[in-house]
Design a protein around this motif. Structure first.
Motif, mmCIF file in Angstrom:
data_model
loop_
_atom_site.group_PDB
_atom_site.id
_atom_site.type_symbol
_atom_site.label_atom_id
_atom_site.label_comp_id
_atom_site.label_asym_id
_atom_site.label_seq_id
_atom_site.Cartn_x
_atom_site.Cartn_y
_atom_site.Cartn_z
ATOM 1 N N ASN A 1 -18.437 5.621 -23.154
ATOM 2 C CA ASN A 1 -18.348 4.302 -22.514
ATOM 3 C C ASN A 1 -19.765 3.810 -22.249
ATOM 4 O OD1 ASN A 1 -15.455 4.930 -20.300
ATOM 5 N ND2 ASN A 1 -15.601 4.599 -22.495
ATOM 6 N N PRO A 2 -19.962 2.498 -22.222
ATOM 7 C CA PRO A 2 -21.297 1.960 -21.950
ATOM 8 C C PRO A 2 -21.639 2.069 -20.469
ATOM 9 C CG PRO A 2 -19.764 0.180 -22.412
ATOM 10 C CD PRO A 2 -18.981 1.439 -22.526
ATOM 11 N N LEU B 1 -17.844 3.853 -29.318
ATOM 12 C CA LEU B 1 -18.096 3.199 -28.035
ATOM 13 C C LEU B 1 -16.824 2.475 -27.604
ATOM 14 C CD1 LEU B 1 -20.370 2.607 -26.021
ATOM 15 C CD2 LEU B 1 -21.123 0.753 -27.496
ATOM 16 N N TYR C 1 -15.722 -1.490 -24.262
ATOM 17 C CA TYR C 1 -16.895 -2.348 -24.396
ATOM 18 C C TYR C 1 -16.516 -3.767 -23.997
ATOM 19 C CZ TYR C 1 -21.265 -3.866 -26.588
ATOM 20 O OH TYR C 1 -22.521 -4.351 -26.846
ATOM 21 N N ASN C 2 -17.364 -4.371 -23.182
ATOM 22 C CA ASN C 2 -17.093 -5.720 -22.706
ATOM 23 C C ASN C 2 -18.263 -6.641 -23.072
ATOM 24 O OD1 ASN C 2 -16.819 -8.057 -21.118
ATOM 25 N ND2 ASN C 2 -15.627 -6.953 -19.575
ATOM 26 N N VAL D 1 -22.006 -7.406 -21.340
ATOM 27 C CA VAL D 1 -23.246 -7.032 -22.030
ATOM 28 C C VAL D 1 -24.173 -8.236 -22.094
ATOM 29 C CG1 VAL D 1 -24.251 -6.313 -24.230
ATOM 30 C CG2 VAL D 1 -22.188 -5.186 -23.379
ATOM 31 N N SER E 1 -25.676 -2.214 -23.955
ATOM 32 C CA SER E 1 -25.245 -2.763 -25.237
ATOM 33 C C SER E 1 -25.082 -1.647 -26.264
ATOM 34 C CB SER E 1 -26.281 -3.757 -25.742
ATOM 35 O OG SER E 1 -27.457 -3.059 -26.112
ATOM 36 N N ILE E 2 -24.542 -2.006 -27.434
ATOM 37 C CA ILE E 2 -24.414 -1.040 -28.526
ATOM 38 C C ILE E 2 -25.786 -0.450 -28.843
ATOM 39 C CG2 ILE E 2 -23.737 -0.757 -30.954
ATOM 40 C CD1 ILE E 2 -22.011 -3.307 -30.603
ATOM 41 N N VAL F 1 -16.736 0.194 -32.283
ATOM 42 C CA VAL F 1 -16.752 -0.306 -30.916
ATOM 43 C C VAL F 1 -15.357 -0.810 -30.589
ATOM 44 C CG1 VAL F 1 -17.744 -1.997 -29.340
ATOM 45 C CG2 VAL F 1 -19.172 -1.012 -31.144
ATOM 46 N N PRO G 1 -13.199 -2.784 -27.970
ATOM 47 C CA PRO G 1 -13.371 -3.628 -26.791
ATOM 48 C C PRO G 1 -12.404 -3.245 -25.680
ATOM 49 C CG PRO G 1 -12.177 -4.813 -28.504
ATOM 50 C CD PRO G 1 -12.583 -3.494 -29.097
ATOM 51 N N THR H 1 -17.555 -7.753 -30.893
ATOM 52 C CA THR H 1 -18.696 -7.216 -30.149
ATOM 53 C C THR H 1 -19.589 -8.315 -29.578
ATOM 54 O OG1 THR H 1 -19.931 -7.045 -32.217
ATOM 55 C CG2 THR H 1 -18.826 -5.059 -31.458
#
Lengths: 89, 270
Positions: free
Chosen positions: B144-145, B180, B183-184, B188, B195-196, B210, B212, B256
Motif C-alpha cells: 500500500n502507498p 500497489l 491507490y488513490n 496522490v 505516488s507510484i 496498480v 485503485p 492512476t
C-alpha cells in the motif's frame, strides 16, 4: 463548504515527508540486513566498557561488517567527545 | 511446467488474500489450471473471499498430515472448472505446517498437471509466511502507498532474496513484482499519498500493477466473488491488466491519474 475548501490553503505535502523518512530507514535496514544478530548486543556492551573511561553516546559507536573478498571485516569506530582542557575522566 | 507464485507483503490488511483470489481466478480465466492455497493456518479467509467457505471439508494441514488426500481436499471453484482452492486449517496452530509437508503437497500438484500454484501468505514473517515463499518461483509483493507497508515490503524483499529455495540453490533471490493496492490518485495528486514513482524509488523495483482503492473491492468480498470478476469495477480491470503483465504482455497503466476537476467542481465540491 466547497467554497471554504477552495479558499483554504493547500494542505501540507505529507507524501514527500513519508518518502524521505522511508528512504532513510529502508537504506539503513538494508545495510544491516545480512549482518550477524549479535551486533546490537556487542555495541551495547562495548559502550558500557568505553563509558568507564570516556563519556560517549550510543550514537558515537559505529559497527559494520563488510565483506572484503573471502573475509568479513568487523569495523568499529568510536567518535570521542571533544577534549575539554581541565576536564577529568 | 508448473509455476509457483507467492502473494506476500509482511504487513497485514494490504490486500494479499484479495489479490490471491483475483490472481488465481484471472489465471483460470486464461484457461490455466490453477490451485490457490491459503497458508494462514488458524486465520483462514481465502475460502470466504473465493466464496467457498461452506464447502471446506478437508484442508491443507489434513493433506500434510495425510489425514485426507489432496484430491479430497481441493475445492473446485463454482465458476471455473480449472480452478481449485486449498483452504487453511482453522483449528491447528501455525506449527502444523512443515517444510517437507508443504514441499510434498506442491510436488503432488505439479504431478497433477497444474499450470500455476498461488500461495496466499499470512502477514508477518513467521513460519506460515516463510513456507508460503520458500518454494516460490516468483513473488507478488502487495504494497500500500503508506509508510509501514512500504517498509515491511522491503523486509519481505530481503527475505525473498535470501530465505528461499531459489536463493539456497544459488539461483539468486525469487524474482519479485510489486503490486500497489489501495491507490488513490486524488490523494496522490494533492500530496497526501505516496505516488507510484515514490514507492518504486524507495523499494528499487518497478510496479507491475496498480489497483485503485474502490468500493467494489469490499462489495466483492461481501459476496464472496473475486473482484476481478466484476467487469465494471476499476479495481477488477486493474487486476486483469496486472495479470496480463505478469504473463508477459505489455499494457499501459490505467486508473492512476486523478480525474481533472473543473473550477465549478473545485469550488462546490464533487
Amino acid at each position: 463548504m466547497g467554497i471554504l475548501d477552495f479558499l483554504r490553503t493547500r494542505p501540507k505535502n505529507t507524501a514527500s515527508i513519508a518518502k524521505e523518512r522511508l528512504r532513510i530507514i529502508v537504506s539503513q535496514e538494508r545495510s544491516s540486513r545480512n549482518t550477524p544478530d549479535y551486533l546490537p548486543m556487542l555495541r551495547t556492551e562495548l559502550l558500557a566498557v568505553i563509558r568507564k573511561y570516556v563519556h560517549v553516546d550510543l550514537d558515537a559507536i559505529n559497527i559494520q561488517v563488510e565483506r572484503d573478498g573471502e573475509h568479513e571485516v568487523l569495523e568499529l569506530s568510536v567518535a570521542l567527545p571533544e577534549h575539554k582542557p581541565g576536564a577529568t575522566g | 511446467m508448473t509455476e509457483t507464485i507467492v502473494v506476500t507483503s509482511g504487513k497485514g490488511g494490504v490486500g494479499k488474500t484479495t489479490t490471491s483470489a483475483s490472481l488465481a481466478t484471472g489465471l483460470a480465466m486464461q484457461g490455466k489450471k490453477v490451485a490457490v492455497i491459503d497458508f494462514d493456518v488458524g486465520l483462514r479467509n481465502l475460502d470466504l473471499i473465493m466464496g467457498c467457505e461452506r464447502r471446506v471439508v478437508y484442508d491443507f494441514v489434513n493433506v500434510i498430515h495425510q489425514e485426507a488426500t489432496l484430491k479430497q481436499s481441493l475445492i473446485r471453484d463454482k465458476r471455473h472448472d480449472n480452478l481449485y482452492v486449498l483452504a487453511a486449517s482453522q483449528t491447528r496452530d501455525k506449527e502444523a505446517l512443515t517444510q517437507d509437508g508443504v514441499g510434498r503437497v506442491l510436488d503432488e500438484l505439479k504431478t497433477d498437471g497444474f499450470d500455476y500454484i498461488v500461495c496466499d501468505s499470512p502477514a508477518g514473517i513467521e513460519k506460515g509466511a516463510f513456507l508460503a515463499m520458500y518454494f516460490a518461483d516468483r513473488a507478488l509483493v502487495v504494497v500500500n502507498p503508506e509508510v509501514s507497508s512500504v517498509r515491511d515490503s522491503d523486509r519481505i524483499l530481503g527475505l525473498l532474496s535470501s530465505k528461499t529455495r531459489h536463493a539456497e540453490n544459488g539461483k539468486g533471490g525469487v524474482p519479485a513484482h510489486l503490486l500497489l493496492t489501495r491507490y488513490n490518485p486524488e490523494r496522490v495528486s494533492s500530496g497526501q499519498m505516496l505516488s507510484i514513482g515514490d514507492v518504486e524509488e524507495v523499494l528499487g523495483l518497478p510496479v507491475l500493477g496498480v489497483i485503485p482503492e474502490h468500493d467494489s473491492v469490499l462489495s466483492a468480498s461481501n459476496q464472496g466473488v473475486p473482484v476481478i470478476l466484476d467487469a465494471t469495477s476499476n479495481a477488477g480491470q486493474a487486476y486483469v491488466d496486472a495479470i496480463a503483465r505478469l504473463l508477459g504482455e505489455e499494457r499501459p497503466m490505467r486508473f492512476t491519474e486523478a480525474a481533472k476537476k473543473g473550477l465549478f467542481k473545485r469550488m462546490f465540491g464533487s
